[in-house]
Motif scaffolding. Structure first.
Motif, mmCIF file in Angstrom:
data_model
loop_
_atom_site.group_PDB
_atom_site.id
_atom_site.type_symbol
_atom_site.label_atom_id
_atom_site.label_comp_id
_atom_site.label_asym_id
_atom_site.label_seq_id
_atom_site.Cartn_x
_atom_site.Cartn_y
_atom_site.Cartn_z
ATOM 1 N N GLY A 89 0.807 -1.213 0.000
ATOM 2 C CA GLY A 89 0.000 0.000 0.000
ATOM 3 C C GLY A 89 0.835 1.255 0.000
ATOM 4 N N ASP A 90 0.135 2.389 0.043
ATOM 5 C CA ASP A 90 0.774 3.703 0.018
ATOM 6 C C ASP A 90 1.113 4.165 1.423
ATOM 7 O OD1 ASP A 90 0.590 3.993 -2.748
ATOM 8 O OD2 ASP A 90 -1.407 4.895 -2.641
ATOM 9 N N ARG A 91 2.278 4.803 1.537
ATOM 10 C CA ARG A 91 2.697 5.485 2.760
ATOM 11 C C ARG A 91 2.912 6.939 2.357
ATOM 12 N NH1 ARG A 91 2.651 -0.033 2.670
ATOM 13 N NH2 ARG A 91 3.583 -0.937 4.522
ATOM 14 N N PHE A 110 12.068 13.254 5.871
ATOM 15 C CA PHE A 110 10.634 13.036 5.696
ATOM 16 C C PHE A 110 9.997 12.528 6.972
ATOM 17 C CE2 PHE A 110 12.203 8.815 4.606
ATOM 18 C CZ PHE A 110 11.243 7.956 5.126
ATOM 19 N N LYS A 111 8.678 12.747 7.048
ATOM 20 C CA LYS A 111 7.875 12.195 8.133
ATOM 21 C C LYS A 111 6.560 11.718 7.537
ATOM 22 C CE LYS A 111 5.764 16.524 9.617
ATOM 23 N NZ LYS A 111 5.488 17.395 10.743
ATOM 24 N N PHE A 112 5.889 10.842 8.257
ATOM 25 C CA PHE A 112 4.650 10.264 7.758
ATOM 26 C C PHE A 112 3.461 11.190 8.015
ATOM 27 C CE2 PHE A 112 7.288 6.461 8.354
ATOM 28 C CZ PHE A 112 7.178 5.930 7.088
ATOM 29 N N ILE A 113 2.585 11.259 7.001
ATOM 30 C CA ILE A 113 1.342 12.019 7.084
ATOM 31 C C ILE A 113 0.206 11.123 6.607
ATOM 32 C CG2 ILE A 113 2.444 14.281 6.798
ATOM 33 C CD1 ILE A 113 1.665 14.186 3.816
ATOM 34 N N ASP A 114 -1.034 11.572 6.798
ATOM 35 C CA ASP A 114 -2.165 10.802 6.272
ATOM 36 C C ASP A 114 -2.584 11.371 4.915
ATOM 37 O OD1 ASP A 114 -3.686 13.107 6.790
ATOM 38 O OD2 ASP A 114 -4.668 12.266 8.551
ATOM 39 N N GLU A 115 -3.657 10.836 4.362
ATOM 40 C CA GLU A 115 -4.118 11.245 3.035
ATOM 41 C C GLU A 115 -4.516 12.714 2.980
ATOM 42 O OE1 GLU A 115 -5.474 8.710 4.761
ATOM 43 O OE2 GLU A 115 -4.976 6.915 3.641
ATOM 44 N N LYS A 116 -4.820 13.309 4.150
ATOM 45 C CA LYS A 116 -5.215 14.714 4.223
ATOM 46 C C LYS A 116 -4.052 15.603 4.646
ATOM 47 C CE LYS A 116 -9.970 13.519 5.173
ATOM 48 N NZ LYS A 116 -11.105 13.644 6.085
ATOM 49 N N ASN A 117 -2.825 15.080 4.543
ATOM 50 C CA ASN A 117 -1.589 15.810 4.842
ATOM 51 C C ASN A 117 -1.427 16.183 6.309
ATOM 52 O OD1 ASN A 117 -0.990 15.626 2.125
ATOM 53 N ND2 ASN A 117 -1.786 17.658 1.667
ATOM 54 N N LYS A 118 -2.053 15.437 7.214
ATOM 55 C CA LYS A 118 -1.921 15.666 8.653
ATOM 56 C C LYS A 118 -0.820 14.758 9.194
ATOM 57 C CE LYS A 118 -5.580 18.326 8.904
ATOM 58 N NZ LYS A 118 -5.391 19.655 8.528
ATOM 59 N N ASP A 119 0.007 15.303 10.074
ATOM 60 C CA ASP A 119 1.104 14.556 10.685
ATOM 61 C C ASP A 119 0.554 13.378 11.487
ATOM 62 O OD1 ASP A 119 3.459 13.721 11.861
ATOM 63 O OD2 ASP A 119 3.584 15.406 13.250
ATOM 64 N N ILE A 120 1.088 12.179 11.231
ATOM 65 C CA ILE A 120 0.693 11.006 12.011
ATOM 66 C C ILE A 120 1.890 10.394 12.739
ATOM 67 C CG2 ILE A 120 -1.318 10.438 10.591
ATOM 68 C CD1 ILE A 120 0.408 8.259 9.247
ATOM 69 N N SER A 121 3.030 11.092 12.672
ATOM 70 C CA SER A 121 4.247 10.530 13.270
ATOM 71 C C SER A 121 4.645 11.242 14.554
ATOM 72 C CB SER A 121 5.390 10.593 12.256
ATOM 73 O OG SER A 121 5.603 11.928 11.858
ATOM 74 N N GLY A 122 3.789 12.139 15.047
ATOM 75 C CA GLY A 122 4.120 12.857 16.271
ATOM 76 C C GLY A 122 5.327 13.761 16.115
#
Length: 160
Positions: A89-91, A110-122
């Motif tokens: 899948g997509d990350r 880089f850091k992880f975000i969700d599909e709506k560009n919100k930070d999910i990696s704290g």
């Protein structure tokens, strides 16, 4: 009148201090687009390694993944093909090029975000040294410790 001049000076200073260097901008432009991660290898140590990279998947799952970097809003993604070993899948990521002192190489951050560009990696993220970057090829490296010994993870990409 003096207040206007001081205000203009402060605004000009802020604009120049927030801009990225010409070298970083060039690297961002070269990074923009779709890349294939062809190989993940290890340097500076002997033996067989099995690594979970980016707190996500094993190194074997990253080989063959597709990476996309959009430079106009600093977002992107990498896509893992599904298999019995890999959660496909997509990350989604937010990325930037970090300029370091003259004695060091630039880094892809880089850091992880969700599909709506919100930070999910704290706020936590990853930095990879940009060893080579051309219009057609890219090599990134990261230094890690394995049982107290240094190991360099090498990521070799080609542009699609």
């Amino acid at each position: 009148m003096k207040k206007v001049i001081v205000l203009l000076g402060v605004v000009a200073f802020l604009l120049t201090s927030c801009s990225i260097s010409k070298d970083a901008r060039t690297k961002r432009n070269l990074l923009s687009g779709t890349w294939a991660l062809n190989d993940v290898s290890f340097e500076n140590n002997t033996g067989n390694f099995k690594a979970v990279l980016f707190n996500d998947v094993e190194d074997i799952c990253l080989e063959g993944s597709e990476w996309f970097f959009r430079d106009n809003n600093s977002t992107g993604r990498y896509t893992i093909a599904p298999s019995t070993l890999c959660n496909g899948g997509d990350r989604y990521i937010r990325w930037s090029v970090v300029e370091r002192d003259e004695n060091y190489t630039s880094q892809l951050q880089f850091k992880f975000i969700d599909e709506k560009n919100k930070d999910i990696s704290g706020g936590l993220g990853y930095r990879l040294n940009i060893e080579t970057l051309t219009e057609n090829a890219m090599t990134l490296k990261s230094n890690v410790q394995v049982n107290g010994d240094p190991v360099t993870v090498v990521y070799s990409f080609t542009k699609k």
